[in-house]
Write a protein that holds these residues in place. Structure first.
Motif, PDB file in Angstrom:
ATOM      1  N   LEU A  46       3.489   3.662  10.156  1.00  0.00           N
ATOM      2  CA  LEU A  46       2.212   4.253  10.564  1.00  0.00           C
ATOM      3  C   LEU A  46       2.189   4.736  12.006  1.00  0.00           C
ATOM      4  N   LEU A  47       3.055   4.194  12.868  1.00  0.00           N
ATOM      5  CA  LEU A  47       3.021   4.554  14.287  1.00  0.00           C
ATOM      6  C   LEU A  47       3.157   6.054  14.529  1.00  0.00           C
ATOM      7  N   PRO A  48       4.019   6.769  13.833  1.00  0.00           N
ATOM      8  CA  PRO A  48       4.135   8.212  14.095  1.00  0.00           C
ATOM      9  C   PRO A  48       2.897   9.023  13.695  1.00  0.00           C
ATOM     10  N   ILE A  49       1.998   8.416  12.900  1.00  0.00           N
ATOM     11  CA  ILE A  49       0.801   9.132  12.430  1.00  0.00           C
ATOM     12  C   ILE A  49      -0.313   8.893  13.449  1.00  0.00           C
ATOM     13  N   THR A  50      -0.600   9.910  14.282  1.00  0.00           N
ATOM     14  CA  THR A  50      -1.491   9.741  15.442  1.00  0.00           C
ATOM     15  C   THR A  50      -2.861   9.204  15.053  1.00  0.00           C
ATOM     16  N   PHE A  51      -3.488   9.752  14.028  1.00  0.00           N
ATOM     17  CA  PHE A  51      -4.860   9.350  13.723  1.00  0.00           C
ATOM     18  C   PHE A  51      -4.938   7.939  13.140  1.00  0.00           C
ATOM     19  N   LEU A  52      -3.780   7.353  12.745  1.00  0.00           N
ATOM     20  CA  LEU A  52      -3.779   5.992  12.197  1.00  0.00           C
ATOM     21  C   LEU A  52      -3.397   4.936  13.228  1.00  0.00           C
ATOM     22  N   ARG A  53      -3.031   5.359  14.422  1.00  0.00           N
ATOM     23  CA  ARG A  53      -2.627   4.367  15.428  1.00  0.00           C
ATOM     24  C   ARG A  53      -3.731   3.370  15.752  1.00  0.00           C
ATOM     25  N   ILE A  97      -4.266  -4.194  12.018  1.00  0.00           N
ATOM     26  CA  ILE A  97      -4.350  -4.993  10.788  1.00  0.00           C
ATOM     27  C   ILE A  97      -3.022  -4.993  10.034  1.00  0.00           C
ATOM     28  N   PRO A  98      -2.402  -3.833   9.708  1.00  0.00           N
ATOM     29  CA  PRO A  98      -1.111  -3.881   9.008  1.00  0.00           C
ATOM     30  C   PRO A  98      -0.041  -4.659   9.781  1.00  0.00           C
ATOM     31  N   TYR A  99      -0.112  -4.606  11.114  1.00  0.00           N
ATOM     32  CA  TYR A  99       0.937  -5.222  11.934  1.00  0.00           C
ATOM     33  C   TYR A  99       0.651  -6.700  12.224  1.00  0.00           C
ATOM     34  N   CYS A 100      -0.619  -7.071  12.352  1.00  0.00           N
ATOM     35  CA  CYS A 100      -0.940  -8.409  12.866  1.00  0.00           C
ATOM     36  C   CYS A 100      -1.753  -9.287  11.912  1.00  0.00           C
ATOM     37  N   HIS A 101      -1.971  -8.880  10.660  1.00  0.00           N
ATOM     38  CA  HIS A 101      -2.864  -9.670   9.805  1.00  0.00           C
ATOM     39  C   HIS A 101      -2.264 -11.003   9.356  1.00  0.00           C
ATOM     40  N   HIS A 102      -0.961 -11.219   9.645  1.00  0.00           N
ATOM     41  CA  HIS A 102      -0.351 -12.519   9.322  1.00  0.00           C
ATOM     42  C   HIS A 102      -0.170 -13.394  10.554  1.00  0.00           C
ATOM     43  N   GLU A 103      -0.713 -12.958  11.709  1.00  0.00           N
ATOM     44  CA  GLU A 103      -0.720 -13.827  12.876  1.00  0.00           C
ATOM     45  C   GLU A 103      -1.765 -14.919  12.645  1.00  0.00           C
ATOM     46  N   LYS A 104      -1.531 -16.114  13.231  1.00  0.00           N
ATOM     47  CA  LYS A 104      -2.443 -17.249  13.043  1.00  0.00           C
ATOM     48  C   LYS A 104      -3.044 -17.670  14.375  1.00  0.00           C
ATOM     49  N   TRP A 105      -4.250 -18.214  14.283  1.00  0.00           N
ATOM     50  CA  TRP A 105      -4.990 -18.625  15.475  1.00  0.00           C
ATOM     51  C   TRP A 105      -4.199 -19.602  16.346  1.00  0.00           C
ATOM     52  N   ASP A 106      -3.402 -20.477  15.696  1.00  0.00           N
ATOM     53  CA  ASP A 106      -2.652 -21.474  16.460  1.00  0.00           C
ATOM     54  C   ASP A 106      -1.280 -20.975  16.906  1.00  0.00           C
ATOM     55  N   GLY A 107      -0.952 -19.726  16.643  1.00  0.00           N
ATOM     56  CA  GLY A 107       0.301 -19.139  17.112  1.00  0.00           C
ATOM     57  C   GLY A 107       1.479 -19.326  16.182  1.00  0.00           C
ATOM     58  N   THR A 108       1.264 -19.831  14.982  1.00  0.00           N
ATOM     59  CA  THR A 108       2.381 -20.086  14.051  1.00  0.00           C
ATOM     60  C   THR A 108       2.609 -18.931  13.080  1.00  0.00           C
ATOM     61  N   GLY A 109       1.917 -17.853  13.259  1.00  0.00           N
ATOM     62  CA  GLY A 109       2.055 -16.723  12.344  1.00  0.00           C
ATOM     63  C   GLY A 109       3.200 -15.788  12.706  1.00  0.00           C
ATOM     64  N   TYR A 110       3.259 -14.635  12.045  1.00  0.00           N
ATOM     65  CA  TYR A 110       4.302 -13.633  12.295  1.00  0.00           C
ATOM     66  C   TYR A 110       3.674 -12.245  12.289  1.00  0.00           C
ATOM     67  N   PRO A 111       4.340 -11.226  12.848  1.00  0.00           N
ATOM     68  CA  PRO A 111       5.772 -11.201  13.261  1.00  0.00           C
ATOM     69  C   PRO A 111       6.018 -11.636  14.703  1.00  0.00           C
ATOM     70  N   ARG A 112       4.926 -11.707  15.554  1.00  0.00           N
ATOM     71  CA  ARG A 112       5.161 -11.957  16.971  1.00  0.00           C
ATOM     72  C   ARG A 112       4.682 -13.319  17.451  1.00  0.00           C
ATOM     73  N   GLY A 113       4.097 -14.105  16.569  1.00  0.00           N
ATOM     74  CA  GLY A 113       3.626 -15.430  16.960  1.00  0.00           C
ATOM     75  C   GLY A 113       2.496 -15.389  17.960  1.00  0.00           C
ATOM     76  N   LEU A 114       1.591 -14.405  17.830  1.00  0.00           N
ATOM     77  CA  LEU A 114       0.445 -14.300  18.740  1.00  0.00           C
ATOM     78  C   LEU A 114      -0.519 -15.455  18.510  1.00  0.00           C
ATOM     79  N   LYS A 115      -1.286 -15.799  19.553  1.00  0.00           N
ATOM     80  CA  LYS A 115      -2.145 -16.972  19.480  1.00  0.00           C
ATOM     81  C   LYS A 115      -3.544 -16.645  20.004  1.00  0.00           C
ATOM     82  N   GLY A 116      -4.561 -17.219  19.352  1.00  0.00           N
ATOM     83  CA  GLY A 116      -5.934 -17.109  19.818  1.00  0.00           C
ATOM     84  C   GLY A 116      -6.421 -15.673  19.926  1.00  0.00           C
ATOM     85  N   GLU A 117      -7.157 -15.399  21.014  1.00  0.00           N
ATOM     86  CA  GLU A 117      -7.763 -14.087  21.178  1.00  0.00           C
ATOM     87  C   GLU A 117      -6.766 -13.016  21.585  1.00  0.00           C
ATOM     88  N   VAL A 118      -5.503 -13.397  21.773  1.00  0.00           N
ATOM     89  CA  VAL A 118      -4.464 -12.375  21.985  1.00  0.00           C
ATOM     90  C   VAL A 118      -4.283 -11.564  20.703  1.00  0.00           C
TER      91      VAL A 118
END
Length: 536
Positions: free
Chosen positions: A441-448, A453-474
């Motif tokens: 989706l990144l190359p499609i300007t209007f979808l950036r 959501i497609p990239y981060c919807h599996h991140e978890k509040w406690d930081g145990t999610g994927y793909p980047r292990g983001l935590k909390g309000e990050v």
């Protein structure tokens, strides 16, 4: 006494009449008259004692002839003594009615010759050198007085010209301010009705227009249609659709020039115009129509109706032309904006239809989750509204929700449709779907803006999610909102590996995930929505 007269009069004619009357009043002189040269013409301005002879003298002067005494006096600096028995005076009309001698002196000051002063008396008095010297001094005083009066009149004229120029300048300043106001309106608003109202305010104020009708040109039907008006008692003029070439407005549009009618009644009767009754009912006397042209194309016609005779001064017409130019630009800009909005709307609809097509394709690939993309998208929009997200952010959120699993298009069917648990290696592949979604989706300007959501919807509040292990309000807000509705939909609908959970069990499970898997505040808002019956 002449000096006293000079100090007490500011009117040239009254001063000279007073001098002539006073001179004759001494009873030493039979007559006194003063002629002035004005615009190349010698005119009798003041006299006393001529009585009926003035008629003969005026007739003589109308023939552009001067008495010999005046002719000589105008060419010399000293007094000239003439009369019936003097050479060259035989043809003078005064010689035929009087035997008196005439003494004539030119009135000159500062190199300017204003005219001549003539007195008539006996030869003994006027032939006295001392009397002639006094006469010459008096003539100089009169010339000085004429000079001073001329300066005063010039001063008055200059002051009047200054007042006129100041009035015109003030009017120009006001008109420039009006044009600036219209420019600001055009730049600040894409609402044509707002701009038209401001322009008509200025036309009413600056041009004293009684009624205004703005007509827009419809090129497909070749007609002019009213888009704004004011000042009319009825509605017949505004409702009329005028064909190009017909009526006054149609002529203006066809000929690309201003058309003015000073007397509408007479012009309508002469031409058999059917609108004459309308003009009469409205009380209109005069009309002026001007084309609205932008980029060389006719955009419409501006019509001004007056209930009094129009005064088409150059200044009035100049301001009208400036207003018409701005009005044409306003119509042009508004149409361009409408076309742009329509095109943009059609493009957005096409984009969203494409996204929904991709979403249906994903549902068809995995029968176990059919309808999942649409359900979570609708539910995410509902929850985002409850959290007071801006409308445009909700638009991107919905797109992201519809495409949240687009990365799974690259996951093999053997893994995607596997009935049992995935192996460690299979999980590694499965988790790549978020990164694949980002790359797709990144190359499609209007979808950036919808990528979170497609990239981060599996991140978890406690930081145990994927793909980047983001935590909390990050974790992006839209991804945190979606994670809540994604879990809810997953447990409330059948999956190959388990049946759907009950509502009560699902609610309890959501409470348990708050603070570790899910954003607790968003979970609270979601549960309030569910409990309140806003979502089933």
């Amino acid at each position: 006494r002449i000096g006293q007269f000079i100090g007490g009069h500011v009117s040239r004619k009254k001063l000279l009449e007073a001098i002539c009357q006073d001179v004759v009043g001494t009873e030493l002189f039979q007559s006194s008259w003063i002629g002035l040269t004005e615009n190349g013409q010698f005119n009798l301005v003041a006299q006393a004692g001529l009585d009926d002879d003035i008629i003969k003298l005026e007739e003589y002067l109308r023939k552009t002839r001067l008495p010999q005494c005046s002719q000589y006096a105008l060419t010399t600096t000293g007094p000239f003594l003439g009369g019936p028995n003097k050479q060259g005076c035989e043809s003078c009309p005064l010689s035929a009615v009087t035997a008196d001698v005439r003494l004539c002196m030119r009135l000159e000051y500062g190199g300017t010759v204003y005219g001549t002063w003539t007195v008539a008396s006996d030869d003994e008095l006027l032939g006295d050198p001392q009397e002639q010297a006094l006469f010459a001094e008096a003539a100089k005083d009169i010339a000085l007085a004429l000079h001073n009066i001329e300066l005063t009149e010039q001063g008055v004229r200059v002051q009047e010209e200054i007042r006129t120029l100041n009035t015109r300048l003030q009017r120009h300043v006001t008109q420039l301010a009006a044009l600036h106001s219209i420019d600001s309106a055009i730049n600040a608003s894409m609402d044509l009705s707002v701009v038209m109202r401001i322009i008509m305010d200025e036309i009413t104020s600056q041009l004293d227009a009684d009624a205004i009708n703005v007509m827009s040109y419809n090129p497909r039907q070749q007609v002019l249609e009213s888009i704004a008006s004011r000042g009319f008692r009825g509605e017949s003029i505004q409702r009329a659709r005028v064909r190009i070439g017909q009526e006054y407005a149609g002529r203006v549009a066809l000929e690309h020039r201003m058309v003015s009618v000073i007397d509408l009644h007479r012009a309508s009767v002469d031409s058999g115009d059917a609108a004459e009754q309308t003009y009469s009912a409205e009380g209109f006397v005069s009309y002026c129509g001007i084309p609205l042209i932008s980029k060389g194309k006719i955009r419409g016609v501006l019509e001004i109706y007056q209930r009094q005779t129009l005064n088409l001064s150059r200044e009035w017409v100049g301001f009208l032309e400036a207003i018409a130019g701005q009005m044409a630009i306003a119509i042009d800009v508004a149409k361009m904006f409408d076309n742009l909005q329509r095109t943009n709307f059609e493009l957005v609809v096409a984009y969203d239809a494409t996204i929904e097509g991709w979403s249906r394709e994903m549902d068809l690939r995995d029968a176990s989750t059919q309808g999942h993309c649409r359900r979570v998208a609708d539910l995410a929009v509902q929850l985002a509204g409850k959290l007071n997200l801006p409308d445009w952010d909700i638009v991107h959120l919905r797109r992201g929700a519809l495409l949240h699993d687009i990365g799974k298009m690259s996951i093999p069917d053997s893994i995607l449709h596997k009935a049992g648990p995935l192996s460690e290696d299979e999980w590694v592949i499965m988790k790549k779907h978020t990164t694949r979604a980002y790359e797709t989706l990144l190359p499609i300007t209007f979808l950036r803006p919808a990528l979170d959501i497609p990239y981060c919807h599996h991140e978890k509040w406690d930081g145990t999610g994927y793909p980047r292990g983001l935590k909390g309000e990050v974790i992006p807000l839209s991804a945190r909102i979606f994670a809540v509705v994604d879990v809810w939909d997953a447990i409330r609908y059948d999956r190959p590996y388990r049946p759907a959970w009950s509502r009560a069990k699902a609610l309890e499970h959501m409470r348990l995930l708050a603070g570790n898997h899910l954003d607790p505040q968003i979970v609270d808002a979601f549960l309030e929505m569910v409990v309140a019956g806003e979502q089933e």
